[in-house]
Design a protein around this motif. Structure first.
Motif, PDB file in Angstrom:
ATOM      1  N   GLY A   1      44.420  50.449  40.678  1.00 14.19           N
ATOM      2  CA  GLY A   1      43.281  49.673  40.209  1.00 14.19           C
ATOM      3  C   GLY A   1      43.062  48.430  41.040  1.00 14.19           C
ATOM      4  N   GLY A   2      42.437  47.439  40.425  1.00 12.59           N
ATOM      5  CA  GLY A   2      42.086  46.221  41.129  1.00 12.59           C
ATOM      6  C   GLY A   2      43.200  45.198  41.129  1.00 12.59           C
ATOM      7  N   GLY A   3      42.931  44.091  41.814  1.00 12.52           N
ATOM      8  CA  GLY A   3      43.856  42.978  41.856  1.00 12.52           C
ATOM      9  C   GLY A   3      43.261  41.776  41.147  1.00 12.52           C
ATOM     10  N   VAL A   4      44.132  40.925  40.625  1.00  7.84           N
ATOM     11  CA  VAL A   4      43.721  39.691  39.956  1.00  7.84           C
ATOM     12  C   VAL A   4      44.459  38.528  40.608  1.00  7.84           C
ATOM     13  CG1 VAL A   4      43.605  38.415  37.790  1.00  7.84           C
ATOM     14  CG2 VAL A   4      43.278  40.908  37.795  1.00  7.84           C
ATOM     15  N   PHE A   5      43.701  37.596  41.148  1.00 10.13           N
ATOM     16  CA  PHE A   5      44.237  36.380  41.761  1.00 10.13           C
ATOM     17  C   PHE A   5      43.813  35.206  40.900  1.00 10.13           C
ATOM     18  CE2 PHE A   5      43.251  32.617  44.316  1.00 10.13           C
ATOM     19  CZ  PHE A   5      44.469  32.362  44.932  1.00 10.13           C
ATOM     20  N   ALA A   6      44.744  34.311  40.583  1.00 10.13           N
ATOM     21  CA  ALA A   6      44.421  33.145  39.759  1.00 10.13           C
ATOM     22  C   ALA A   6      45.075  31.908  40.353  1.00 10.13           C
ATOM     23  CB  ALA A   6      44.892  33.359  38.325  1.00 10.13           C
ATOM     24  N   THR A   7      44.290  30.853  40.544  1.00  9.20           N
ATOM     25  CA  THR A   7      44.803  29.649  41.190  1.00  9.20           C
ATOM     26  C   THR A   7      45.715  28.841  40.279  1.00  9.20           C
ATOM     27  OG1 THR A   7      42.954  28.239  40.504  1.00  9.20           O
ATOM     28  CG2 THR A   7      42.699  29.485  42.554  1.00  9.20           C
ATOM     29  N   GLY A   8      45.495  28.915  38.960  1.00  8.39           N
ATOM     30  CA  GLY A   8      46.325  28.157  38.040  1.00  8.39           C
ATOM     31  C   GLY A   8      45.985  26.693  37.936  1.00  8.39           C
ATOM     32  N   THR A   9      44.926  26.244  38.603  1.00  9.47           N
ATOM     33  CA  THR A   9      44.513  24.850  38.540  1.00  9.47           C
ATOM     34  C   THR A   9      42.998  24.761  38.528  1.00  9.47           C
ATOM     35  OG1 THR A   9      44.462  22.738  39.718  1.00  9.47           O
ATOM     36  CG2 THR A   9      44.842  24.699  41.053  1.00  9.47           C
ATOM     37  N   ALA A  10      42.470  23.914  37.648  1.00 14.40           N
ATOM     38  CA  ALA A  10      41.022  23.808  37.492  1.00 14.40           C
ATOM     39  C   ALA A  10      40.368  23.009  38.602  1.00 14.40           C
ATOM     40  CB  ALA A  10      40.691  23.179  36.139  1.00 14.40           C
ATOM     41  N   ALA A  11      41.145  22.305  39.415  1.00 10.15           N
ATOM     42  CA  ALA A  11      40.570  21.474  40.474  1.00 10.15           C
ATOM     43  C   ALA A  11      40.317  22.248  41.763  1.00 10.15           C
ATOM     44  CB  ALA A  11      41.495  20.293  40.768  1.00 10.15           C
ATOM     45  N   PHE A  12      40.641  23.520  41.795  1.00  8.40           N
ATOM     46  CA  PHE A  12      40.626  24.276  43.044  1.00  8.40           C
ATOM     47  C   PHE A  12      39.244  24.282  43.703  1.00  8.40           C
ATOM     48  CE2 PHE A  12      40.657  28.045  45.728  1.00  8.40           C
ATOM     49  CZ  PHE A  12      41.910  28.000  46.314  1.00  8.40           C
ATOM     50  N   VAL A  13      38.205  24.640  42.959  1.00  6.22           N
ATOM     51  CA  VAL A  13      36.866  24.718  43.551  1.00  6.22           C
ATOM     52  C   VAL A  13      36.394  23.341  44.004  1.00  6.22           C
ATOM     53  CG1 VAL A  13      34.430  25.205  43.060  1.00  6.22           C
ATOM     54  CG2 VAL A  13      36.197  26.823  42.356  1.00  6.22           C
ATOM     55  N   ASP A  14      36.690  22.325  43.228  1.00  5.81           N
ATOM     56  CA  ASP A  14      36.276  20.974  43.608  1.00  5.81           C
ATOM     57  C   ASP A  14      36.861  20.561  44.950  1.00  5.81           C
ATOM     58  OD1 ASP A  14      35.178  18.206  42.897  1.00  5.81           O
ATOM     59  OD2 ASP A  14      37.311  17.778  43.191  1.00  5.81           O
ATOM     60  N   ARG A  15      38.045  21.057  45.276  1.00  2.00           N
ATOM     61  CA  ARG A  15      38.679  20.666  46.537  1.00  2.00           C
ATOM     62  C   ARG A  15      38.075  21.379  47.744  1.00  2.00           C
ATOM     63  NH1 ARG A  15      39.653  17.601  43.023  1.00  2.00           N
ATOM     64  NH2 ARG A  15      41.693  16.626  42.633  1.00  2.00           N
ATOM     65  N   LEU A  16      37.092  22.241  47.514  1.00  2.00           N
ATOM     66  CA  LEU A  16      36.348  22.826  48.629  1.00  2.00           C
ATOM     67  C   LEU A  16      35.296  21.865  49.187  1.00  2.00           C
ATOM     68  CD1 LEU A  16      35.764  26.414  47.186  1.00  2.00           C
ATOM     69  CD2 LEU A  16      37.271  25.822  49.091  1.00  2.00           C
ATOM     70  N   TRP A  17      34.989  20.793  48.476  1.00  2.94           N
ATOM     71  CA  TRP A  17      34.033  19.814  49.006  1.00  2.94           C
ATOM     72  C   TRP A  17      34.547  19.269  50.330  1.00  2.94           C
ATOM     73  CZ3 TRP A  17      29.298  18.401  47.240  1.00  2.94           C
ATOM     74  CH2 TRP A  17      28.964  18.672  45.911  1.00  2.94           C
ATOM     75  N   ALA A  18      33.650  19.209  51.311  1.00  2.00           N
ATOM     76  CA  ALA A  18      33.996  18.611  52.604  1.00  2.00           C
ATOM     77  C   ALA A  18      32.698  18.199  53.279  1.00  2.00           C
ATOM     78  CB  ALA A  18      34.775  19.601  53.469  1.00  2.00           C
ATOM     79  N   ASN A  19      32.265  17.006  53.010  1.00  2.00           N
ATOM     80  CA  ASN A  19      30.991  16.531  53.531  1.00  2.00           C
ATOM     81  C   ASN A  19      31.003  16.520  55.051  1.00  2.00           C
ATOM     82  OD1 ASN A  19      28.548  15.263  53.976  1.00  2.00           O
ATOM     83  ND2 ASN A  19      29.228  13.260  53.254  1.00  2.00           N
ATOM     84  N   SER A  20      30.049  17.223  55.647  1.00  2.00           N
ATOM     85  CA  SER A  20      29.961  17.285  57.107  1.00  2.00           C
ATOM     86  C   SER A  20      29.105  16.173  57.688  1.00  2.00           C
ATOM     87  CB  SER A  20      29.369  18.638  57.533  1.00  2.00           C
ATOM     88  OG  SER A  20      28.016  18.713  57.122  1.00  2.00           O
ATOM     89  N   GLY A  21      28.590  15.297  56.844  1.00  2.00           N
ATOM     90  CA  GLY A  21      27.751  14.207  57.325  1.00  2.00           C
ATOM     91  C   GLY A  21      26.285  14.397  57.033  1.00  2.00           C
ATOM     92  N   ALA A  22      25.911  15.499  56.389  1.00  2.00           N
ATOM     93  CA  ALA A  22      24.505  15.716  56.067  1.00  2.00           C
ATOM     94  C   ALA A  22      24.000  14.686  55.067  1.00  2.00           C
ATOM     95  CB  ALA A  22      24.304  17.131  55.527  1.00  2.00           C
ATOM     96  N   LEU A  23      24.891  14.176  54.247  1.00  2.00           N
ATOM     97  CA  LEU A  23      24.551  13.132  53.286  1.00  2.00           C
ATOM     98  C   LEU A  23      25.556  11.993  53.405  1.00  2.00           C
ATOM     99  CD1 LEU A  23      23.653  15.070  50.027  1.00  2.00           C
ATOM    100  CD2 LEU A  23      22.098  14.016  51.676  1.00  2.00           C
ATOM    101  N   PRO A  24      25.186  10.805  52.965  1.00  2.00           N
ATOM    102  CA  PRO A  24      26.146   9.696  52.988  1.00  2.00           C
ATOM    103  C   PRO A  24      27.394  10.033  52.179  1.00  2.00           C
ATOM    104  CG  PRO A  24      23.927   8.904  52.550  1.00  2.00           C
ATOM    105  CD  PRO A  24      23.860  10.388  52.485  1.00  2.00           C
ATOM    106  N   THR A  25      28.535   9.628  52.695  1.00  3.68           N
ATOM    107  CA  THR A  25      29.791   9.984  52.040  1.00  3.68           C
ATOM    108  C   THR A  25      29.953   9.452  50.629  1.00  3.68           C
ATOM    109  OG1 THR A  25      30.829   8.146  53.228  1.00  3.68           O
ATOM    110  CG2 THR A  25      31.093  10.364  54.153  1.00  3.68           C
ATOM    111  N   PRO A  26      29.335   8.349  50.211  1.00  2.00           N
ATOM    112  CA  PRO A  26      29.510   8.013  48.797  1.00  2.00           C
ATOM    113  C   PRO A  26      28.953   9.076  47.856  1.00  2.00           C
ATOM    114  CG  PRO A  26      28.716   6.115  50.012  1.00  2.00           C
ATOM    115  CD  PRO A  26      28.623   7.291  50.933  1.00  2.00           C
TER     116      PRO A  26
END
Length: 613
Positions: free
Chosen positions: A529-554
């Motif tokens: 069957g399929g696989g199930v992956f779980a990060t175990g932490t709710a902050a995981f998606v938020d840590r994908l933020w990485a501003n490239s400069g398109a907007l001011p960093t604040p």
């Protein structure tokens, strides 16, 4: 705004409120400053959140949660870019089942093959070309004072050709409505898809509040009919409601494609958005107490989608920016073969899971109905791969009821089993937590790990760097990925109903409101069957933020050193593996949990099951 609503009484239950309902006290300072301000309220580091309810005029002080902290950044930042590298796509043999887009590859619904990059990520031409179109930052809003502007739609999602109704309450004179599709778009975060024109503003009637269950529901006059045109690609949309007074708010809409056979389907957790919304004074956690303030005893037992999200919820967009947008931007930047739906759509059409290889659940996907739960569980048995990029998922059991606007517009969750009218009559549908009596079915039976507590912060420790999730990261056993743990977290619990064969990838100490516990990242596969992956932490998606400069960093967080690049690569590795058929065929799990837990060890009860509750 006219007469205020009428409220039912009830005794307050302030003592132990935080422990019972899972709301959070103020947390330590975040590693990145995330100060921001809107017209509806103010949030800042190490402070509470003050909000004035639009109709009652009451001002309430709520603890600043992880959720509120994450939400704040996105409300002004939405166009942040995710800055990580990807390989040039190479052509792989097409798989006809997934030929979901075609022709020149720019329009969903036509035939085309899926290409794969060097790591196996499925690339759809239409997504690539869509995100090459001119982006804009005009979708950003300026906030609103109480009674300024707010709205909701008659449906959480729609397909091209369908019509939805927009309802807006505003003390301005004129409204201007534009539809933006959210994605990458050169790091600007959105593209203007349609200028929907103007409409006169009006002050709408107060909401009705149902005594006993404290359901807040609006019965407003329509503002505008919106037709989802054939040239609106599937995806997340924000309707920007501007006014002649300079105020503006968002109203979210997801455009779906039920005919899609894309490899990846990303799910928006609108039931969790609605559960936490205090618009009108009531959420599934808090309600207005007779003596003032708010209490769990006076919470809503039913919440309705026939109301706006509270202005403090990211200017009307709820949890989109903190818990979901960073992943959406990454998927769109990579040009992956993707479609989108909400968890309400999963409830209504779980059979559509058979058309996809991978379902992605995002940062906070807490509220699940039985059709959602068993639809995913059965699909995993048949070969669907399930990526849980968060924690506290599938924790609350809900059911739906219809509203005057349509089916499944009311979300029912009593939380205390004996309060539910179905108690003793249909215990399988009683809306206590999934792991609680009268019919306990813990979420780890599906996810492999289960919710423990909140209040955690810090890093997670790698314990099986040989796993495909860590390929290309350079991480070794014992390495710590900083600042990705928190606030909610899950852990492994030996014994049934945990599936056999669970492989722990990270095993980390987790400080919490109930003491030192453990957070785990996990993976398991079903035989054939399929696989199930779980990060175990709710902050995981938020840590994908990485501003490239398109907007001011604040406005847009920059990458967290030593964290964001690793979290991004782990996400890409999982999506690549999960987009190529049942994971058990190529990546069977290797059980290792006994290295970390005794077979008879038990985790403490989750935080809101602690005594005296």
């Amino acid at each position: 705004m006219g007469a205020g609503p009428r409220f039912s009484g009830g005794s307050p239950c302030e003592k132990g409120l935080v422990a019972l309902v899972g709301l959070h006290p103020p947390e330590p300072a975040a590693p990145r400053d995330r100060l921001f301000k809107t017209g509806a309220g103010t949030r800042g580091r190490d402070t509470g959140f003050t909000q004035r309810d639009s109709y009652t005029g009451r001002v309430s002080q709520r603890p600043l949660s992880r959720r509120a902290l994450l939400k704040g950044v996105g409300a002004l930042a939405g166009a942040a870019a995710l800055g990580s590298c990807s390989s040039e796509p190479v052509t792989s043999p097409p798989r006809p089942r997934h030929a979901s887009h075609a022709g020149d590859g720019t329009k969903p619904g036509t035939e085309s093959s899926v290409r794969f990059d060097a790591r196996g990520l499925p690339i759809a031409d239409w997504v690539v070309k869509e995100n090459e179109r001119e982006g804009t930052t005009d979708w950003l809003v300026h906030g609103t004072p109480p009674n300024g502007v707010e709205g909701y739609l008659s449906a959480v999602s729609a397909q091209p050709g369908e019509e939805v109704t927009l309802f807006v309450n505003s003390s301005a004179r004129q409204l201007a409505v534009k539809a933006y599709r959210m994605g990458w778009y050169q790091g600007k975060g959105a593209r203007l898809v349609a200028d929907l024109g103007t409409a006169p503003a009006r002050v709408q009637a107060p909401p009705e509040i149902t005594p006993g269950i404290n359901m807040v529901e609006c019965h407003w006059r329509p503002t505008m009919k919106v037709t989802v045109e054939s040239d609106w690609p599937p995806g997340y949309y924000l309707l920007r409601i501007g006014t002649d007074r300079g105020w503006s708010q968002w109203v979210p809409l997801l455009v779906r494609d039920d005919a899609s056979r894309s490899r990846i389907v990303v799910q928006s957790s609108v039931t969790t958005w609605q559960a936490y919304s205090l618009w009108g004074g009531y959420s599934l956690y808090y309600g207005i107490a007779p003596q003032g303030g708010q209490s769990f005893a006076n919470r809503a037992r039913v919440v309705s989608f026939d109301r706006p999200y509270a202005p403090g919820n990211e200017d009307g967009s709820a949890d989109f920016f903190g818990d979901e947008f960073p992943l959406v931007a990454l998927v769109e930047r990579l040009g992956l073969d993707v479609t989108y739906w909400t968890d309400v759509d999963l409830h209504e059409r779980p059979q559509l899971l058979a058309n996809h290889d991978c379902l992605v659940s995002l940062g906070h996907d807490e509220y699940w109905s039985a059709p959602m739960r068993y639809g995913v569980q059965d699909a995993v048995d048949r070969g669907l791969n399930f990526a849980v990029l968060g924690a506290n998922a599938c924790y609350r059991h809900i059911r739906f009821e219809d509203s005057p606007l349509g089916a499944n517009r009311r979300e029912v969750c009593y939380k205390v089993a004996t309060e539910d009218p179905l108690y003793g009559k249909d215990n399988a549908e009683v809306t206590s937590n999934w792991n609680a009596p009268p019919d306990p079915r813990p979420e780890n039976a599906l996810i492999g790990i289960m919710y423990q507590a909140y209040g955690a912060s810090g890093g997670i420790t790698v314990v099986d760097s040989s796993h495909f999730a860590f390929e290309g990261t350079g991480l070794t056993d014992g390495a710590v990925i900083p600042d990705v743990l928190g606030s909610e977290f899950d852990c492994y619990v030996p014994g049934p109903p945990t599936p056999p064969g669970v492989q722990l990838l990270c095993h980390s100490p987790a400080n919490s409101v109930i003491g030192e516990l453990t957070s785990d990242m996990s993976y398991y596969t079903k035989p054939s069957g399929g696989g199930v992956f779980a990060t175990g932490t709710a902050a995981f998606v938020d840590r994908l933020w990485a501003n490239s400069g398109a907007l001011p960093t604040p406005f847009a967080p920059t990458a967290v050193p030593g964290c964001t690049a690793h979290v991004t690569r782990i996400t890409e590795n999982v999506l690549a593996a999960f987009s190529n058929g049942p994971a058990s065929h190529r990546h069977p799990s290797t059980s290792n949990w006994r290295h970390f837990y005794a077979p008879t060890s038990n985790a403490p009860p989750p935080v809101d099951a602690q005594p005296p509750y």
